[in-house]
Design a protein around this motif. Structure first.
Motif, PDB file in Angstrom:
ATOM      1  N   SER A 135      43.784  26.074  25.517  1.00  0.00           N
ATOM      2  CA  SER A 135      43.399  25.846  24.122  1.00  0.00           C
ATOM      3  C   SER A 135      43.277  27.146  23.328  1.00  0.00           C
ATOM      4  CB  SER A 135      42.084  25.069  24.061  1.00  0.00           C
ATOM      5  OG  SER A 135      41.042  25.793  24.685  1.00  0.00           O
ATOM      6  N   LYS A 136      42.671  28.175  23.943  1.00  0.00           N
ATOM      7  CA  LYS A 136      42.450  29.430  23.229  1.00  0.00           C
ATOM      8  C   LYS A 136      43.598  30.427  23.394  1.00  0.00           C
ATOM      9  CE  LYS A 136      39.097  30.571  21.478  1.00  0.00           C
ATOM     10  NZ  LYS A 136      38.657  30.516  20.056  1.00  0.00           N
ATOM     11  N   LYS A 137      44.423  30.210  24.403  1.00  0.00           N
ATOM     12  CA  LYS A 137      45.560  31.092  24.721  1.00  0.00           C
ATOM     13  C   LYS A 137      45.139  32.404  25.370  1.00  0.00           C
ATOM     14  CE  LYS A 137      48.289  28.125  22.751  1.00  0.00           C
ATOM     15  NZ  LYS A 137      49.158  27.242  23.555  1.00  0.00           N
ATOM     16  N   ASN A 138      43.857  32.739  25.320  1.00  0.00           N
ATOM     17  CA  ASN A 138      43.367  33.988  25.903  1.00  0.00           C
ATOM     18  C   ASN A 138      41.990  33.760  26.519  1.00  0.00           C
ATOM     19  OD1 ASN A 138      45.467  35.454  24.147  1.00  0.00           O
ATOM     20  ND2 ASN A 138      44.052  34.656  22.610  1.00  0.00           N
ATOM     21  N   ILE A 139      41.748  34.369  27.674  1.00  0.00           N
ATOM     22  CA  ILE A 139      40.405  34.365  28.247  1.00  0.00           C
ATOM     23  C   ILE A 139      40.139  35.733  28.866  1.00  0.00           C
ATOM     24  CG2 ILE A 139      40.333  31.876  28.745  1.00  0.00           C
ATOM     25  CD1 ILE A 139      40.803  32.573  31.696  1.00  0.00           C
ATOM     26  N   ILE A 140      38.852  36.071  29.016  1.00  0.00           N
ATOM     27  CA  ILE A 140      38.456  37.310  29.676  1.00  0.00           C
ATOM     28  C   ILE A 140      37.505  36.957  30.814  1.00  0.00           C
ATOM     29  CG2 ILE A 140      37.206  39.482  29.436  1.00  0.00           C
ATOM     30  CD1 ILE A 140      38.179  39.693  26.601  1.00  0.00           C
ATOM     31  N   LEU A 141      37.830  37.422  32.010  1.00  0.00           N
ATOM     32  CA  LEU A 141      36.962  37.246  33.170  1.00  0.00           C
ATOM     33  C   LEU A 141      36.126  38.513  33.317  1.00  0.00           C
ATOM     34  CD1 LEU A 141      39.591  35.849  35.737  1.00  0.00           C
ATOM     35  CD2 LEU A 141      38.184  34.562  34.107  1.00  0.00           C
ATOM     36  N   GLN A 142      34.822  38.364  33.306  1.00  0.00           N
ATOM     37  CA  GLN A 142      33.964  39.537  33.416  1.00  0.00           C
ATOM     38  C   GLN A 142      33.038  39.406  34.619  1.00  0.00           C
ATOM     39  OE1 GLN A 142      31.646  39.801  29.841  1.00  0.00           O
ATOM     40  NE2 GLN A 142      30.465  37.957  30.257  1.00  0.00           N
ATOM     41  N   GLY A 143      32.683  40.554  35.193  1.00  0.00           N
ATOM     42  CA  GLY A 143      31.811  40.561  36.350  1.00  0.00           C
ATOM     43  C   GLY A 143      31.751  41.937  36.976  1.00  0.00           C
ATOM     44  N   PRO A 144      30.915  42.102  37.995  1.00  0.00           N
ATOM     45  CA  PRO A 144      30.789  43.388  38.675  1.00  0.00           C
ATOM     46  C   PRO A 144      32.089  43.782  39.365  1.00  0.00           C
ATOM     47  CG  PRO A 144      28.978  41.901  39.230  1.00  0.00           C
ATOM     48  CD  PRO A 144      30.008  41.079  38.537  1.00  0.00           C
ATOM     49  N   PRO A 145      32.266  45.061  39.669  1.00  0.00           N
ATOM     50  CA  PRO A 145      33.491  45.493  40.356  1.00  0.00           C
ATOM     51  C   PRO A 145      33.564  44.938  41.777  1.00  0.00           C
ATOM     52  CG  PRO A 145      31.899  47.299  40.225  1.00  0.00           C
ATOM     53  CD  PRO A 145      31.370  46.199  39.367  1.00  0.00           C
ATOM     54  N   GLY A 146      34.770  44.686  42.229  1.00  0.00           N
ATOM     55  CA  GLY A 146      34.972  44.229  43.603  1.00  0.00           C
ATOM     56  C   GLY A 146      34.715  42.760  43.834  1.00  0.00           C
ATOM     57  N   THR A 147      34.631  41.967  42.769  1.00  0.00           N
ATOM     58  CA  THR A 147      34.356  40.534  42.930  1.00  0.00           C
ATOM     59  C   THR A 147      35.616  39.677  42.833  1.00  0.00           C
ATOM     60  OG1 THR A 147      33.794  40.430  40.573  1.00  0.00           O
ATOM     61  CG2 THR A 147      31.971  40.708  42.130  1.00  0.00           C
ATOM     62  N   GLY A 148      36.778  40.286  42.737  1.00  0.00           N
ATOM     63  CA  GLY A 148      38.038  39.531  42.765  1.00  0.00           C
ATOM     64  C   GLY A 148      38.488  39.015  41.420  1.00  0.00           C
ATOM     65  N   LYS A 149      38.153  39.707  40.336  1.00  0.00           N
ATOM     66  CA  LYS A 149      38.540  39.230  38.999  1.00  0.00           C
ATOM     67  C   LYS A 149      40.064  39.244  38.829  1.00  0.00           C
ATOM     68  CE  LYS A 149      36.033  42.311  36.895  1.00  0.00           C
ATOM     69  NZ  LYS A 149      35.410  42.922  38.091  1.00  0.00           N
ATOM     70  N   THR A 150      40.695  40.337  39.239  1.00  0.00           N
ATOM     71  CA  THR A 150      42.154  40.427  39.110  1.00  0.00           C
ATOM     72  C   THR A 150      42.834  39.418  40.023  1.00  0.00           C
ATOM     73  OG1 THR A 150      42.020  42.780  38.551  1.00  0.00           O
ATOM     74  CG2 THR A 150      44.152  41.956  39.324  1.00  0.00           C
ATOM     75  N   TRP A 151      42.325  39.255  41.218  1.00  0.00           N
ATOM     76  CA  TRP A 151      42.850  38.278  42.182  1.00  0.00           C
ATOM     77  C   TRP A 151      42.826  36.880  41.563  1.00  0.00           C
ATOM     78  CZ3 TRP A 151      40.959  33.904  44.535  1.00  0.00           C
ATOM     79  CH2 TRP A 151      41.606  33.459  45.688  1.00  0.00           C
ATOM     80  N   LEU A 152      41.687  36.530  40.960  1.00  0.00           N
ATOM     81  CA  LEU A 152      41.548  35.208  40.357  1.00  0.00           C
ATOM     82  C   LEU A 152      42.420  35.084  39.109  1.00  0.00           C
ATOM     83  CD1 LEU A 152      40.234  32.437  40.196  1.00  0.00           C
ATOM     84  CD2 LEU A 152      38.287  33.491  39.019  1.00  0.00           C
ATOM     85  N   ALA A 153      42.513  36.153  38.322  1.00  0.00           N
ATOM     86  CA  ALA A 153      43.306  36.104  37.086  1.00  0.00           C
ATOM     87  C   ALA A 153      44.760  35.760  37.390  1.00  0.00           C
ATOM     88  CB  ALA A 153      43.223  37.446  36.362  1.00  0.00           C
ATOM     89  N   LYS A 154      45.323  36.359  38.420  1.00  0.00           N
ATOM     90  CA  LYS A 154      46.722  36.086  38.758  1.00  0.00           C
ATOM     91  C   LYS A 154      46.905  34.661  39.250  1.00  0.00           C
ATOM     92  CE  LYS A 154      48.011  40.868  39.755  1.00  0.00           C
ATOM     93  NZ  LYS A 154      48.514  41.827  40.751  1.00  0.00           N
ATOM     94  N   ARG A 155      45.945  34.152  39.992  1.00  0.00           N
ATOM     95  CA  ARG A 155      46.070  32.784  40.497  1.00  0.00           C
ATOM     96  C   ARG A 155      45.820  31.743  39.406  1.00  0.00           C
ATOM     97  NH1 ARG A 155      45.786  36.138  44.211  1.00  0.00           N
ATOM     98  NH2 ARG A 155      46.554  35.753  46.332  1.00  0.00           N
ATOM     99  N   LEU A 156      44.988  32.066  38.448  1.00  0.00           N
ATOM    100  CA  LEU A 156      44.857  31.191  37.287  1.00  0.00           C
ATOM    101  C   LEU A 156      46.171  31.143  36.517  1.00  0.00           C
ATOM    102  CD1 LEU A 156      41.317  32.178  35.915  1.00  0.00           C
ATOM    103  CD2 LEU A 156      41.965  29.986  36.945  1.00  0.00           C
ATOM    104  N   ALA A 157      46.844  32.280  36.462  1.00  0.00           N
ATOM    105  CA  ALA A 157      48.146  32.333  35.790  1.00  0.00           C
ATOM    106  C   ALA A 157      49.153  31.450  36.512  1.00  0.00           C
ATOM    107  CB  ALA A 157      48.649  33.772  35.736  1.00  0.00           C
ATOM    108  N   TYR A 158      49.195  31.527  37.855  1.00  0.00           N
ATOM    109  CA  TYR A 158      50.123  30.690  38.619  1.00  0.00           C
ATOM    110  C   TYR A 158      49.825  29.203  38.408  1.00  0.00           C
ATOM    111  CZ  TYR A 158      51.487  34.924  41.189  1.00  0.00           C
ATOM    112  OH  TYR A 158      51.953  36.165  41.532  1.00  0.00           O
ATOM    113  N   ALA A 159      48.518  28.867  38.386  1.00  0.00           N
ATOM    114  CA  ALA A 159      48.142  27.455  38.187  1.00  0.00           C
ATOM    115  C   ALA A 159      48.530  26.983  36.799  1.00  0.00           C
ATOM    116  CB  ALA A 159      46.643  27.279  38.421  1.00  0.00           C
ATOM    117  N   LEU A 160      48.415  27.851  35.810  1.00  0.00           N
ATOM    118  CA  LEU A 160      48.816  27.491  34.449  1.00  0.00           C
ATOM    119  C   LEU A 160      50.328  27.277  34.380  1.00  0.00           C
ATOM    120  CD1 LEU A 160      48.003  27.279  31.370  1.00  0.00           C
ATOM    121  CD2 LEU A 160      48.705  29.673  31.233  1.00  0.00           C
ATOM    122  N   ILE A 161      51.078  28.185  35.012  1.00  0.00           N
ATOM    123  CA  ILE A 161      52.535  28.081  35.030  1.00  0.00           C
ATOM    124  C   ILE A 161      52.975  26.852  35.822  1.00  0.00           C
ATOM    125  CG2 ILE A 161      54.657  29.214  35.818  1.00  0.00           C
ATOM    126  CD1 ILE A 161      53.186  31.903  35.328  1.00  0.00           C
ATOM    127  N   GLY A 162      52.271  26.584  36.924  1.00  0.00           N
ATOM    128  CA  GLY A 162      52.597  25.437  37.761  1.00  0.00           C
ATOM    129  C   GLY A 162      53.205  25.807  39.092  1.00  0.00           C
TER     130      GLY A 162
END
Length: 261
Positions: free
Chosen positions: A102-129
């Motif tokens: 809906s918003k086209k953009n989101i920001i994942l925030q949190g402490p370092p080393g919690t897997g934000k980049t890991w999750l961001a890429k997998r959210l992208a794959y799920a969005l793409i399908g």
């Protein structure tokens, strides 16, 4: 099947997998009748008249085919994110995907080393399908990054001259425009380490979901000829990650925060 007859177990597995794929927006067909029609329209231009084997070679696919290669890629869903080792529950993941759509953009925030980049890429794959790294571009912001690096700027060429060169963000914009039926995602790591207003320039305004139309197009700071105007297509999404533990960094630009809430 190309290798011969399939067993009843194989057949039932294929049926189950197809029923799941039919629910995906990115899948080219959404029912068995549509799939049957696509099979009838398919032209195997690479095979000889004496062979009935269908191949996935590039030459076997043309613009007239209803199905393309992406239809045969294994689907990637929220369930796959959890299976890969994500500890976020399914409801929260579904909300993230919904917010991203809906918003086209989101920001994942949190402490370092919690897997934000890991999750961001997998959210992208799920969005793409499905997993396709050609549809995903990951970049990292840092204090020295500029508009010329990210969007467009003058760069030395092989001829020893300066050439106007598109950055990764503008490249993804152009790719998304050429393939409007497919979702493209840009993942920006450490988005608060750079100066978003300086790096995005006029693109910062165009990120908002209600400005993703040609009528909202703006001129770039570096134009290719008079009258060139650019807009961000609706099938290009941005996922940023932000380290909230880094207190020495300034807060994210309010315009960027608004477009990502």
């Amino acid at each position: 099947m190309p290798s011969g007859y399939c067993s009843a177990k194989d057949y039932l597995k294929i049926i189950q997998e197809l029923e799941l794929r039919f629910q995906e927006d990115s899948y080219p067909v959404h029912s068995f009748p549509e799939l049957s029609l696509s099979a009838m329209l398919f032209k195997d231009v690479s095979s000889s008249s004496s062979s009935n084997t269908m191949t996935l070679d590039d030459d076997a696919w043309d613009a007239e085919n209803v199905l393309d290669k992406r239809a045969f890629l294994e689907s990637y869903t929220i369930e796959n994110i959890i299976a890969d080792g994500c500890f976020v529950d399914q409801g929260k993941l579904a909300k993230m995907i919904s917010q991203l759509r809906s918003k086209k953009n989101i920001i994942l925030q949190g402490p370092p080393g919690t897997g934000k980049t890991w999750l961001a890429k997998r959210l992208a794959y799920a969005l793409i399908g499905y997993k396709d790294d050609n549809l995903l571009r990951a970049v990292q912001f840092h204090p020295n990054l500029s508009y010329e690096d990210f969007v467009r700027g003058w760069r030395p060429s092989a001829e020893g001259k300066l050439a106007l060169t598109d950055g990764p963000f503008l490249e993804m914009i152009n790719n998304a425009k050429k393939d409007a039926s497919t979702q493209y995602v840009v993942v920006i790591e450490e988005i608060n380490r750079g100066n978003p207003a300086q790096i995005f320039g006029e693109m910062l305004t165009l990120l908002e979901a209600d400005k993703r139309t040609p009528s909202e197009a703006l001129e770039l700071s570096y134009r290719r000829g008079d009258g060139e105007r650019v807009h961000i297509p609706s099938n290009l999404y941005v996922i940023g990650t932000m380290n909230i533990a880094d207190r020495s960094l300034a807060l994210v630009d309010l315009a960027l925060a608004r477009s990502s809430q």
